[in-house]
Design a protein around this motif. Structure first.
Motif, PDB file in Angstrom:
ATOM      1  N   LEU A  24       0.826  -1.211   0.000  1.00 27.56           N
ATOM      2  CA  LEU A  24       0.000   0.000   0.000  1.00 27.56           C
ATOM      3  C   LEU A  24       0.859   1.259   0.000  1.00 27.56           C
ATOM      4  O   LEU A  24       0.654   2.163  -0.821  1.00 27.56           O
ATOM      5  CB  LEU A  24      -0.932  -0.001   1.218  1.00 27.56           C
ATOM      6  CG  LEU A  24      -1.863   1.209   1.329  1.00 27.56           C
ATOM      7  CD1 LEU A  24      -2.825   1.261   0.142  1.00 27.56           C
ATOM      8  CD2 LEU A  24      -2.649   1.168   2.645  1.00 27.56           C
ATOM      9  N   THR A 148      -9.552   4.016  -8.845  1.00 34.97           N
ATOM     10  CA  THR A 148      -8.321   4.071  -8.048  1.00 34.97           C
ATOM     11  C   THR A 148      -7.600   5.403  -8.205  1.00 34.97           C
ATOM     12  O   THR A 148      -7.062   5.937  -7.232  1.00 34.97           O
ATOM     13  CB  THR A 148      -7.390   2.907  -8.454  1.00 34.97           C
ATOM     14  OG1 THR A 148      -8.079   1.674  -8.260  1.00 34.97           O
ATOM     15  CG2 THR A 148      -6.124   2.906  -7.608  1.00 34.97           C
ATOM     16  N   ARG A 207     -12.402   2.661   7.195  1.00 34.56           N
ATOM     17  CA  ARG A 207     -11.577   2.253   6.052  1.00 34.56           C
ATOM     18  C   ARG A 207     -11.934   0.849   5.596  1.00 34.56           C
ATOM     19  O   ARG A 207     -12.110   0.593   4.405  1.00 34.56           O
ATOM     20  CB  ARG A 207     -10.104   2.324   6.438  1.00 34.56           C
ATOM     21  CG  ARG A 207      -9.147   1.800   5.380  1.00 34.56           C
ATOM     22  CD  ARG A 207      -7.837   1.389   6.005  1.00 34.56           C
ATOM     23  NE  ARG A 207      -8.034   0.331   6.988  1.00 34.56           N
ATOM     24  CZ  ARG A 207      -7.164   0.029   7.954  1.00 34.56           C
ATOM     25  NH1 ARG A 207      -6.049   0.709   8.078  1.00 34.56           N
ATOM     26  NH2 ARG A 207      -7.419  -0.949   8.810  1.00 34.56           N
ATOM     27  N   ASP A 208     -12.052  -0.080   6.562  1.00 34.81           N
ATOM     28  CA  ASP A 208     -12.353  -1.461   6.209  1.00 34.81           C
ATOM     29  C   ASP A 208     -13.721  -1.582   5.550  1.00 34.81           C
ATOM     30  O   ASP A 208     -13.896  -2.307   4.571  1.00 34.81           O
ATOM     31  CB  ASP A 208     -12.286  -2.345   7.456  1.00 34.81           C
ATOM     32  CG  ASP A 208     -10.883  -2.417   8.042  1.00 34.81           C
ATOM     33  OD1 ASP A 208      -9.926  -2.147   7.301  1.00 34.81           O
ATOM     34  OD2 ASP A 208     -10.761  -2.724   9.241  1.00 34.81           O
ATOM     35  N   HIS A 211     -13.605  -0.334   2.069  1.00 32.24           N
ATOM     36  CA  HIS A 211     -13.024  -1.348   1.173  1.00 32.24           C
ATOM     37  C   HIS A 211     -14.106  -2.325   0.728  1.00 32.24           C
ATOM     38  O   HIS A 211     -14.213  -2.669  -0.459  1.00 32.24           O
ATOM     39  CB  HIS A 211     -11.901  -2.082   1.900  1.00 32.24           C
ATOM     40  CG  HIS A 211     -11.298  -3.202   1.107  1.00 32.24           C
ATOM     41  ND1 HIS A 211     -11.857  -4.462   1.070  1.00 32.24           N
ATOM     42  CD2 HIS A 211     -10.196  -3.260   0.308  1.00 32.24           C
ATOM     43  CE1 HIS A 211     -11.139  -5.246   0.300  1.00 32.24           C
ATOM     44  NE2 HIS A 211     -10.128  -4.550  -0.185  1.00 32.24           N
ATOM     45  N   ILE A 329      -8.513   5.237   0.908  1.00 33.23           N
ATOM     46  CA  ILE A 329      -7.494   4.193   1.040  1.00 33.23           C
ATOM     47  C   ILE A 329      -8.133   2.822   0.835  1.00 33.23           C
ATOM     48  O   ILE A 329      -7.550   1.933   0.197  1.00 33.23           O
ATOM     49  CB  ILE A 329      -6.797   4.278   2.414  1.00 33.23           C
ATOM     50  CG1 ILE A 329      -5.885   5.509   2.466  1.00 33.23           C
ATOM     51  CG2 ILE A 329      -5.992   3.011   2.695  1.00 33.23           C
ATOM     52  CD1 ILE A 329      -5.256   5.754   3.821  1.00 33.23           C
ATOM     53  N   GLN A 333      -7.007   0.186  -1.897  1.00 35.32           N
ATOM     54  CA  GLN A 333      -6.652  -1.196  -1.572  1.00 35.32           C
ATOM     55  C   GLN A 333      -7.448  -2.181  -2.415  1.00 35.32           C
ATOM     56  O   GLN A 333      -6.911  -3.182  -2.904  1.00 35.32           O
ATOM     57  CB  GLN A 333      -6.902  -1.466  -0.088  1.00 35.32           C
ATOM     58  CG  GLN A 333      -5.860  -0.838   0.831  1.00 35.32           C
ATOM     59  CD  GLN A 333      -6.150  -1.140   2.293  1.00 35.32           C
ATOM     60  OE1 GLN A 333      -7.277  -0.967   2.758  1.00 35.32           O
ATOM     61  NE2 GLN A 333      -5.149  -1.589   3.015  1.00 35.32           N
ATOM     62  N   GLU A 334      -8.739  -1.893  -2.587  1.00 33.24           N
ATOM     63  CA  GLU A 334      -9.578  -2.782  -3.385  1.00 33.24           C
ATOM     64  C   GLU A 334      -9.136  -2.772  -4.845  1.00 33.24           C
ATOM     65  O   GLU A 334      -9.111  -3.806  -5.508  1.00 33.24           O
ATOM     66  CB  GLU A 334     -11.038  -2.332  -3.251  1.00 33.24           C
ATOM     67  CG  GLU A 334     -12.053  -3.355  -3.750  1.00 33.24           C
ATOM     68  CD  GLU A 334     -12.498  -3.049  -5.168  1.00 33.24           C
ATOM     69  OE1 GLU A 334     -12.960  -3.969  -5.853  1.00 33.24           O
ATOM     70  OE2 GLU A 334     -12.365  -1.898  -5.592  1.00 33.24           O
ATOM     71  N   MET A 336      -6.084  -2.107  -5.889  1.00 35.19           N
ATOM     72  CA  MET A 336      -4.763  -2.746  -5.970  1.00 35.19           C
ATOM     73  C   MET A 336      -4.871  -4.255  -6.149  1.00 35.19           C
ATOM     74  O   MET A 336      -4.002  -4.870  -6.761  1.00 35.19           O
ATOM     75  CB  MET A 336      -3.957  -2.444  -4.704  1.00 35.19           C
ATOM     76  CG  MET A 336      -3.396  -1.050  -4.617  1.00 35.19           C
ATOM     77  SD  MET A 336      -2.632  -0.779  -3.003  1.00 35.19           S
ATOM     78  CE  MET A 336      -1.457  -2.142  -2.935  1.00 35.19           C
ATOM     79  N   SER A 337      -5.932  -4.850  -5.585  1.00 36.33           N
ATOM     80  CA  SER A 337      -6.069  -6.303  -5.680  1.00 36.33           C
ATOM     81  C   SER A 337      -6.126  -6.770  -7.132  1.00 36.33           C
ATOM     82  O   SER A 337      -5.774  -7.912  -7.439  1.00 36.33           O
ATOM     83  CB  SER A 337      -7.331  -6.758  -4.935  1.00 36.33           C
ATOM     84  OG  SER A 337      -8.497  -6.234  -5.552  1.00 36.33           O
TER      85      SER A 337
END
Length: 615
Positions: A24, A148, A207-208, A211, A329, A333-334, A336-337
């Motif tokens: 990250l 993103t 944040r979670d 996501h 963020i 992160q999602e 980036m997967s």
């Protein structure tokens, strides 16, 4: 002025390091360092704005002190320089600093950085292997590429402006209030501690959940795009209600996760409001008590209360900035997967371009099975000589299309090697390999562009005359001249719609063949190339293909054996192995696998039952 700032960063410059890292922090730095000068300028402008804003409560307190300590007719005469300095800050310096901050944030960063991230992510994703796109929704991948960029840019801007602002402003408030009386700084310090605890407790959970919401949104987008992309199938099978259920499940899941995220936002707002109310009440009470005891002048009271009020206003803004930072963020992160994956098929560092002198192809001990223990291609050896035209025959699943995909290096071999004129394709650049091979597939998808652009895709530098000549050879010019799209563009300027939906299957196939004719590569692969054509058009196209095949190495795949019976040699595959080979006449005389297929064909298609009987 606007143009100068807007030209400080070009979104589509070639990336220095094309592959984004997976971590990250590294992912953020990969893009932030490309605009580090702009973010430093934004940081400096934010510092100046925060310091200037901190002077406003001081000015208010100073004005109250001057008003109470001077007669009306003496105020301007004795203190005009102080008043002019305040006016300069409020009327000139602060607007100038805010304008500079906005120019950097809006003109230099907002569109440019977001679109640079999108551009570089697309640049990387479009170079992923074919298998990468087979394993995901195209709409979902596109959604992540699009989301993103803004999420990463916005979180960086918010971090530089919002968090820095509250630190500078809060520190100024503590120092100035403590200078007036240490007790006035105590509520601010206690408030800071509570503010940090509140952020630490709730923001990571936000944040979670963000996501999860972002993942659900991408899935929803993917399902909607999947329905639209296959709308003909939906309508042919009258499955609109089933598609409703398919999308409804994704909408319900997104709604559930979104509401869960919003609950945290509401709870955060409630707790922050209570914390802010305690700050204002405590600062106001202390200031009034200290003034009543004669420990501070009235100007300090006038400064302390606006300081507290402005601090809570700023804290609310910053709190939502911090919330947005972590939500963004989560989006990053999602994304980036999917985005931050290494390329599955890469050229070797010493890879060389393919040089075709003869067009001979050799498969040596080829094994491949899409990662499964039992291979689709099992120890296959085959040589296609220079200029030879071979046909691949076999039932579905025999390995015909897989062999073509391996020749194009859409997948790496498990064992063995494939050579073109003695050059191992694993040691060549992929672009040079595919540039030397023309392919016409059964399921032809055209780009949502003009007829001209689709044909010229085979050779972008081709002239108008060459495009028209290729269309004539493919017998496509006879329908192109009558085409007109919804914007009134006609002929070669007409748009074909997404995946060529505005054309019939036969028309799409003829455009694809024209594209291949224009490409003029030395190796030709025909994978059910005429399956979408009616008999009359197929007969005309076959003559064109005959001309096209002259002097080229050809590999043709077909279920209709009549379309490949005239090939120099037929290769009969079963379970990834060659079970028979020879000319059409020789294989019929042999009376084996191919002969059984030929006898049992109805309308030129393979009969699976007869194949099994022949085995």
């Amino acid at each position: 002025m606007f143009t100068r700032f807007e030209r400080l960063l070009r979104p589509t410059d070639p990336p220095e390091r094309p592959e984004p890292p997976a971590g990250l922090v590294a992912f953020y730095w990969h893009y932030a360092r490309q605009a580090k000068g702009l973010f430093a300028a934004l940081f400096a402008a934010g510092l100046v704005v925060a310091l200037l804003d901190a002077t406003i409560p001081v000015f208010i307190g100073r004005l109250i002190t001057l008003v109470t300590a001077n007669a009306p007719d003496e105020l301007f005469a004795r203190h005009w320089q102080t008043l002019a300095g305040m006016a300069l800050v409020v009327l000139v310096l602060r607007p100038a600093a805010i304008t500079l901050q906005n120019l950097v944030a809006n003109q230099a960063i907002a569109a440019n950085v977001a679109n640079r991230i999108r551009w570089q992510n697309h640049w990387h994703v479009v170079r992923q292997s074919w298998a990468f796109f087979q394993n995901d929704f195209a709409g979902r991948i596109a959604s992540k590429v699009m989301q993103t960029g803004p999420a990463l840019r916005e979180s960086l801007v918010q971090l530089v402006t919002g968090v820095w602002y509250i630190i500078v402003y809060g520190t100024s408030a503590v120092l100035l209030l403590a200078a007036a009386d240490p007790w006035l700084a105590a509520p601010v310090l206690v408030w800071f501690a509570g503010y940090v605890v509140l952020l630490r407790a709730l923001v990571p959970r936000m944040r979670d959940r963000s996501h999860d919401v972002s993942e659900a949104r991408s899935m929803l987008t993917g399902r909607i795009v999947d329905s639209y992309t296959n709308i003909l199938t939906v309508k042919l099978f009258a499955r609109a209600r089933e598609e409703d259920d398919y999308v409804r499940d994704a909408v319900d899941e997104h709604t559930r996760l979104f509401l869960a995220s919003l609950r945290l936002n509401t709870l955060f707002s409630l707790l922050l409001s209570l914390l802010n109310a305690l700050l204002v009440a405590s600062v106001a009470t202390l200031a009034l008590v200290l003034w009543a005891r004669g420990q501070v002048p009235v100007g300090t009271v006038a400064m302390a209360i606006p300081f507290a009020w402005q601090l809570i206003q700023t804290s609310g803004w910053v709190a939502w900035q911090v919330t947005d930072i972590f939500e963004n963020i989560g989006v990053v992160q999602e994304g980036m997967s999917t985005i931050a994956r290494p390329l599955a098929l890469v050229d070797r560092q010493d890879a060389t371009p393919l040089a075709v002198s003869r067009g001979e192809i050799r498969f040596e001990g080829v094994r491949f099975g899409y990662g499964r223990p039992r291979g689709i291609i099992d120890g296959l050896d085959l040589t296609v000589r220079q200029g030879e035209k071979i046909g691949l025959v076999g039932r579905s699943g025999a390995g015909k299309s897989t062999l073509v995909n391996l020749l194009l290096r859409f997948f790496d071999l498990a064992e063995g090697r494939i050579l073109i004129d003695g050059q191992d394709i694993a040691e060549l650049t992929q672009e040079s390999l595919r540039a030397q091979i023309s392919v016409v597939t059964q399921d032809t998808s055209l780009l949502h562009r003009s007829i001209r652009d689709n044909i010229r895709y085979g050779r972008p530098q081709a002239s108008e005359a060459e495009v028209a000549a290729a269309a004539r050879l493919a017998h496509a010019d006879e329908f192109i001249v009558d085409l007109e799209d919804w914007k009134g563009r006609r002929g070669y300027d007409a748009q074909v719609g997404e995946r060529g939906v505005k054309l019939s299957g036969g028309q799409r196939q003829r455009i694809a063949i024209a594209r291949v004719i224009l490409k003029n590569a030395p190796i030709l692969v025909l994978d059910e190339a005429t399956s979408a054509l009616d008999s009359e058009v197929e007969a005309a196209i076959q003559s064109s293909l005959g001309t096209l095949m002259q002097g080229r190495t050809v590999i043709a795949v077909a279920h209709r054996l009549s379309t490949i019976a005239r090939m120099d040699r037929l290769i009969v595959l079963d379970r990834g192995r060659i079970v028979e080979e020879g000319s059409h006449e020789a294989l019929l005389r042999l009376g084996g696998h191919y002969a059984a297929l030929w006898r049992r064909q109805s309308g030129g298609f393979l009969d699976v039952g007869e194949v099994e009987a022949a085995e």
